[in-house]
Scaffold this active site. Structure first.
Site, PDB file in Angstrom:
ATOM      1  N   ASP A  79      32.582  44.801  36.212  1.00  0.00           N
ATOM      2  CA  ASP A  79      34.000  45.082  36.352  1.00  0.00           C
ATOM      3  C   ASP A  79      34.768  44.721  35.082  1.00  0.00           C
ATOM      4  OD1 ASP A  79      36.549  45.471  37.237  1.00  0.00           O
ATOM      5  OD2 ASP A  79      36.527  43.879  38.732  1.00  0.00           O
ATOM      6  N   ASP A 282      38.714  50.950  33.078  1.00  0.00           N
ATOM      7  CA  ASP A 282      38.217  50.026  34.097  1.00  0.00           C
ATOM      8  C   ASP A 282      36.931  50.536  34.746  1.00  0.00           C
ATOM      9  OD1 ASP A 282      37.854  48.282  36.193  1.00  0.00           O
ATOM     10  OD2 ASP A 282      39.521  49.023  37.359  1.00  0.00           O
TER      11      ASP A 282
END
Length: 483
Positions: A79, A282
């Protein structure tokens, strides 16, 4: 239908713990020589570079790395949009926790507990745990002797069992961390400390094929993959945009889109003081998210080849090839998406694919959010160097080749604007609200929670999962506290 609904549910989690070093002091990082036989070594996905870290994916909606806490190995969501590391503990009694590998404090001789609480609230779920320290080995290459992390002993409505991942491994700036900086550096800060300043970066390219078969997947620290970037001068480096006085997310200016080669104007930024719209890069988000007005305008160009489903958001005919490009950075360059990422086939039903671009007006740290459908099309170099971090992007998608692959997989385009209206098509409606109203958008954590009604609708649809889903899986679109 049952299998499809199960497919709509997915994941999140974080990791780690430590020994007797004082919190707040940079922790020693050890470069592990070669593999660690007692831990085993994961099958390699990327090119044969010396510090390649295995990176796999689950049906293109989440990308997974392995890390070891103490002597226990776990799979984590990779992440770049969060900073904490947390893992489910065996103190968690929920069935969802028990369905995934759990961290056992008794098996770690390097654990140091703090008694400090760790709390994160999600859209319809939450986690609670304890901030601890333990040794962490990442990618069988690097070991932090005393890393701050969280062990989670209580979860609510997370749906962890659907992916068997035990946590989240965050690789963003410390400003986004839920664990206070006074407790110690983040994992990314400690990983960077082992390298010289010129090597303070990590680079990744996300695989298109599910599982571990795609040889183009790559994830490295401190060095570039020569197979993907044989000429580093072709990488377009752009300064990361700040929020006030600090860096929070990996953010770049986005100037416009292109649709089938034609310029597509986007809305001005909603972020105070921003000169241009802002795009957050992201890896923990599956799709490309943008302002409702812009997304509505994009799909209106596709006529009857697009529809807006009240449950699944925007959908595109699976045979409709759209070449969507993002013009990003400073200096600005165009990066095109493979048409298979625009008409995303995971969870397709009756010839309708999930739109790779979806509407959301609740991304608080930016205007656009570029997730995995974007990152599969670029080689992304995240340069952590202070005082000016940067993101380097190199396009990996050749339009001609992508079109050939799309046609070979999907067949000829059978959608058109005339004579192909289906009775079940839901008209595109621009009502000034989020494009996916019932779920109020595809984000991970929330600074501003949606209405109680919207939350209940989402919870029922997603099977109680605390993640926003959109025809794919909860883990697809992680939550944000900050974005």
């Amino acid at each position: 239908m049952f299998m499809f609904l199960r497919f709509l549910v997915a994941l999140t989690l974080l990791i780690l713990t430590a020994n007797a070093l004082q919190p707040g002091i940079r922790l020693p990082l050890i470069r592990v020589p070669g593999s660690i036989p007692r831990l085993g070594r994961l099958g390699r996905l990327g090119q044969a570079v010396s510090n390649d870290i295995p990176l796999s994916n689950i049906q293109q909606y989440t990308y997974v790395v392995q890390a070891v806490i103490g002597k226990q190995a776990f799979d984590f969501i990779c992440d770049t949009g969060s900073s904490d590391l947390w893992v489910v503990s065996n103190a968690c009694e929920e069935q969802d926790c028990k369905a995934v590998p759990q961290y056992s404090p008794d098996l770690s001789t390097t654990l140091r507990r703090t008694g400090s609480p760790f709390v994160l609230d999600y859209l319809t779920g939450s986690v609670k745990g304890e901030i601890v320290y333990d040794s962490v080995t990442f990618g069988n290459l690097y070991q932090v002797n005393s890393q701050v992390l969280a062990t989670v002993f209580e979860t609510a409505d997370l749906g962890l069992a659907s992916t068997a991942t035990s946590g989240i491994l965050g690789l963003c700036f410390p400003a986004t961390a839920a664990i206070s900086a006074t407790k110690g550096p983040t994992l990314l800060q400690n990983l960077m400390s082992v390298f010289s300043p010129s090597q303070h970066f990590f680079a990744l390219h996300l695989a298109r094929d599910s599982g571990t078969a795609d040889p183009t997947a790559s994830f490295t620290f401190g060095t570039l993959d020569p197979a993907l970037a044989p000429d580093p001068t072709l990488i377009n480096n752009s300064p990361v945009l700040r929020s006030g006085m600090e860096y929070d997310y990996w953010k770049l200016p986005i100037l416009r889109l292109t649709v089938d080669g034609q310029p597509f104007t986007i809305s001005e930024s909603r972020i105070p003081g921003a000169d241009t719209p802002i795009c957050v890069i992201d890896s923990g988000t599956t799709l490309l998210l943008g302002p409702t007005a812009d997304v509505d305008a994009f799909y209106s160009l596709l006529g009857s080849a697009a529809r807006k489903d009240p449950i699944n958001g925007y959908q595109i005919r699976c045979t409709r090839a759209v070449i969507l490009g993002l013009v990003l950075g400073n200096p600005a360059r165009e990066y095109v998406l493979h048409p298979a990422d625009v008409a995303w086939s995971e969870g397709a039903q009756d010839g309708w694919c999930t739109g790779g671009l979806q509407a959301n007006d609740n991304v608080n740290a930016g205007d656009w959010l570029a997730g995995d459908v974007f990152l599969r099309n670029v080689y992304a170099v995240h340069n952590y160097s202070q005082p000016q971090p940067s993101i380097g992007l190199l396009s990996m998608t050749n339009i001609a080749t992508a079109m050939e692959e799309f046609r070979a997989d999907r067949g000829q385009d059978t959608s058109n604007d005339e004579g192909n209206e289906d009775a079940d098509v839901v008209p595109i409606v621009t009502d000034g609200r989020d494009g996916w109203d019932a779920l109020t958008g595809f984000v991970k954590r929330w600074e501003q929670h949606p209405s109680e009604t919207a939350t209940k609708v989402f919870g029922a649809f997603a099977g109680g999962v605390g993640f926003v889903v959109g025809g794919v899986g909860a883990a697809s679109w992680r939550f944000w506290r900050g974005i």
